[in-house]
Enzyme design. Structure first.
Site, PDB file in Angstrom:
ATOM      1  N   GLY A  79      32.121  52.652  67.586  1.00  0.00           N
ATOM      2  CA  GLY A  79      33.731  53.807  67.495  1.00  0.00           C
ATOM      3  C   GLY A  79      34.392  52.962  66.243  1.00  0.00           C
ATOM      4  O   GLY A  79      34.962  51.593  66.124  1.00  0.00           O
ATOM      5  N   GLY A  81      38.269  54.668  64.633  1.00  0.00           N
ATOM      6  CA  GLY A  81      39.093  56.012  64.325  1.00  0.00           C
ATOM      7  C   GLY A  81      40.184  55.622  63.307  1.00  0.00           C
ATOM      8  O   GLY A  81      40.094  54.973  62.716  1.00  0.00           O
ATOM      9  N   GLY A  83      43.144  54.691  63.522  1.00  0.00           N
ATOM     10  CA  GLY A  83      43.874  53.272  63.896  1.00  0.00           C
ATOM     11  C   GLY A  83      43.111  52.201  63.849  1.00  0.00           C
ATOM     12  O   GLY A  83      43.872  50.496  63.975  1.00  0.00           O
ATOM     13  N   GLY A  84      41.677  52.431  64.539  1.00  0.00           N
ATOM     14  CA  GLY A  84      40.911  50.477  64.058  1.00  0.00           C
ATOM     15  C   GLY A  84      39.260  51.233  64.581  1.00  0.00           C
ATOM     16  O   GLY A  84      39.542  52.635  65.078  1.00  0.00           O
ATOM     17  N   VAL A  86      36.306  50.460  67.576  1.00  0.00           N
ATOM     18  CA  VAL A  86      36.149  50.909  69.727  1.00  0.00           C
ATOM     19  C   VAL A  86      34.754  49.745  69.265  1.00  0.00           C
ATOM     20  O   VAL A  86      33.805  49.802  68.387  1.00  0.00           O
ATOM     21  CB  VAL A  86      36.099  51.837  69.673  1.00  0.00           C
ATOM     22  N   ASP A 194      47.384  64.845  71.849  1.00  0.00           N
ATOM     23  CA  ASP A 194      46.306  64.400  70.586  1.00  0.00           C
ATOM     24  C   ASP A 194      44.319  64.876  71.445  1.00  0.00           C
ATOM     25  O   ASP A 194      43.662  64.477  71.475  1.00  0.00           O
ATOM     26  CB  ASP A 194      46.413  62.821  70.469  1.00  0.00           C
TER      27      ASP A 194
HETATM   28  P1  ATP Z   1      41.400  58.996  65.620  1.00  0.00           P
HETATM   29  O1  ATP Z   1      41.502  57.596  65.503  1.00  0.00           O
HETATM   30  O2  ATP Z   1      41.606  59.990  64.505  1.00  0.00           O
HETATM   31  O3  ATP Z   1      42.338  59.657  67.018  1.00  0.00           O
HETATM   32  P2  ATP Z   1      39.123  58.565  67.109  1.00  0.00           P
HETATM   33  O4  ATP Z   1      39.880  59.560  68.387  1.00  0.00           O
HETATM   34  O5  ATP Z   1      37.270  59.593  67.101  1.00  0.00           O
HETATM   35  O6  ATP Z   1      39.807  59.252  66.301  1.00  0.00           O
HETATM   36  P3  ATP Z   1      39.606  56.632  68.194  1.00  0.00           P
HETATM   37  O7  ATP Z   1      39.812  56.266  69.792  1.00  0.00           O
HETATM   38  O8  ATP Z   1      39.754  54.941  67.575  1.00  0.00           O
HETATM   39  O9  ATP Z   1      39.493  57.436  66.980  1.00  0.00           O
HETATM   40  O10 ATP Z   1      37.409  56.264  69.094  1.00  0.00           O
HETATM   41  C1  ATP Z   1      36.781  55.807  68.506  1.00  0.00           C
HETATM   42  C2  ATP Z   1      35.609  56.541  69.249  1.00  0.00           C
HETATM   43  O11 ATP Z   1      35.321  55.425  69.807  1.00  0.00           O
HETATM   44  C3  ATP Z   1      35.357  57.784  69.900  1.00  0.00           C
HETATM   45  O12 ATP Z   1      34.743  58.624  69.506  1.00  0.00           O
HETATM   46  C4  ATP Z   1      34.474  57.211  70.904  1.00  0.00           C
HETATM   47  O13 ATP Z   1      33.171  58.075  70.717  1.00  0.00           O
HETATM   48  C5  ATP Z   1      34.638  55.844  71.428  1.00  0.00           C
HETATM   49  N1  ATP Z   1      35.227  55.172  71.896  1.00  0.00           N
HETATM   50  C6  ATP Z   1      36.401  55.123  72.420  1.00  0.00           C
HETATM   51  N2  ATP Z   1      37.023  54.866  73.875  1.00  0.00           N
HETATM   52  C7  ATP Z   1      35.983  54.357  74.110  1.00  0.00           C
HETATM   53  C8  ATP Z   1      35.584  54.113  75.575  1.00  0.00           C
HETATM   54  N3  ATP Z   1      36.660  54.014  76.788  1.00  0.00           N
HETATM   55  N4  ATP Z   1      34.454  54.511  75.612  1.00  0.00           N
HETATM   56  C9  ATP Z   1      33.712  54.481  74.763  1.00  0.00           C
HETATM   57  N5  ATP Z   1      33.687  55.238  73.764  1.00  0.00           N
HETATM   58  C10 ATP Z   1      34.648  54.941  73.500  1.00  0.00           C
END
Ligand code: ATP
Ligand code: MG
Length: 356
Positions: A79, A81, A83-84, A86, A194
């Site tokens: 993923g 987001g 901020g960076g 995943v 959030d």
């Molecule tokens: P933003 O950064 O704008 O809040 P976001 O929530 O999509 O957006 P991230 O929190 O960096 O950004 O997560 C990116 C994606 O990674 C998520 O949409 C999710 O699909 C996946 N992800 C994040 N954390 C986990 C986790 N613990 N297990 C599985 N997938 C995850």
């Protein structure tokens, strides 16, 4: 297999009579002697650099060293987001999977120590509906969080595939999110800030857990700008957008929008224009100045419509609390029906196919 090679060369020289064992026991019950670590998970060697790295802000406890970056091998980026990225990672020694989330930040050491300290709170989470943050470390301007891996992705991934979620399943999702919110609001006394589909994660067991708790708040606080917000404003309550004071109830507004979106299959605020999207300013204006969205009563049960209306009220005082919502008739309605969310998520393509 650097560690395996090192192990082969290892010569054990244990002289228990000369050294009382408790001298080498850490709080986690791990025996340590120089590079050697022995605990219930086995014997291992810790590389010189992982113990002395300037960038490792954790105390040199064996539990922490087990989560050094070198121990985690990257499987795939799962993923991205604001901020960076995943990544799905596997612990080389334990074989367990984690989600490694990197947050880019260029900040002073004192501030970053404070951030890591605050993020540690997540580690102590006593709630099965909050994603556990096992560890965090800092390297080259990036804070990395080792998170519990949720193998079915987020609610955003689920909605993308199924388009709409039926009421009985929504009640099960909602109940779990509410339990997480009750824990945050009533036990920990924190606002999530959030709540949105990508921060509600799902696993193959049908468990739903809240993630990114505190991260946006911690980052905003640490920058000295309490209300700096990076991310989407879509789910932000009107009182936050208009800059007045806000409390736990702002999370309830966001939850209501997420649940309504999951039921109707699109974000509840839409334009009358053909594309259906509102511009950034139109959206903010609609949230603050227009009547709130509601569930169409000809398509949904009275209990569902009432639940949505109990969440999406422009006046925060009119919204029910997370605890009150847990006993709302919509949540209670399907409790005896043994609805298994694992069946719904099991029928979907997983975000990462480990067999590939
Ligand atoms: P933003 O950064 O704008 O809040 P976001 O929530 O999509 O957006 P991230 O929190 O960096 O950004 O997560 C990116 C994606 O990674 C998520 O949409 C999710 O699909 C996946 N992800 C994040 N954390 C986990 C986790 N613990 N297990 C599985 N997938 C995850
Ligand atoms: Mg997120």
């Amino acid at each position: 297999m650097r560690a395996a090679k090192q192990l082969k060369q290892l010569k054990l020289d244990v002289t228990p009579q000369e050294a009382p064992v408790d001298k080498f026991l850490t709080a986690s019950g791990t025996f340590t002697d120089g590079d050697l670590r022995l605990n219930q998970r086995g014997l291992r060697l810790i590389s010189e650099e992982s113990q002395t790295s300037q960038d490792n802000v954790q105390p040199p406890d064996a539990e922490d060293v087990e989560f050094s970056r070198e121990d985690l091998e990257t499987i795939k980026v799962i993923g991205k987001g604001s901020g960076g990225i995943v990544q799905l990672v596997r612990h080389k020694w334990l074989g367990t999977f984690y989600a490694l989330k990197g947050i880019q930040m260029c900040i002073q050491e004192t501030v970053r120590k404070q951030i890591v300290q605050e993020l540690k709170i997540n580690k102590a989470s006593q709630c099965p509906h909050i994603v556990v943050c096992y560890h965090s470390f800092y390297h080259n301007g990036v804070i990395s969080l080792v998170l519990e891996y949720m193998d079915r992705g987020s609610l955003a991934d689920v909605i993308k595939q199924v388009k709409t979620i039926l009421e009985p399943y929504l009640a099960v999702v909602c109940k779990q999110v509410l339990k997480g919110l009750v824990y945050l609001h009533h036990e920990r006394h924190v606002i999530h800030r959030d709540i949105k589909p990508s921060n509600l994660l799902v696993n193959h067991k049908g468990e739903v857990k809240i993630t990114d708790f505190g991260v946006s708040a911690v980052l905003a606080n640490s920058m000295g700008q309490r209300d700096t917000f990076v991310g989407t404003y879509n789910y932000m309550a009107p009182e936050r957008i208009s800059g007045t004071s806000y409390d736990y109830k702002s999370d309830i507004w966001s939850l209501g929008l997420v649940i309504l979106e999951s039921a109707i299959g699109h974000f509840p605020y839409t334009s009358t224009e053909p594309e259906g999207y509102l511009s950034f300013y139109e959206l903010l204006e609609a949230i603050v100045d227009q009547p709130p969205p509601s569930a169409p009563s000809d398509q949904f049960s009275p209990e569902f419509c009432s639940f949505i209306s109990a969440c999406i009220q422009k006046d925060p005082k009119q919204r029910l609390s997370s605890l009150e919502l847990l006993s709302h008739p919509f949540i209670k309605k399907f409790e005896d029906e043994d609805i298994d969310l694992a069946i719904l998520v099991g029928s979907l393509d997983p975000p990462v196919n480990l067999a590939e």
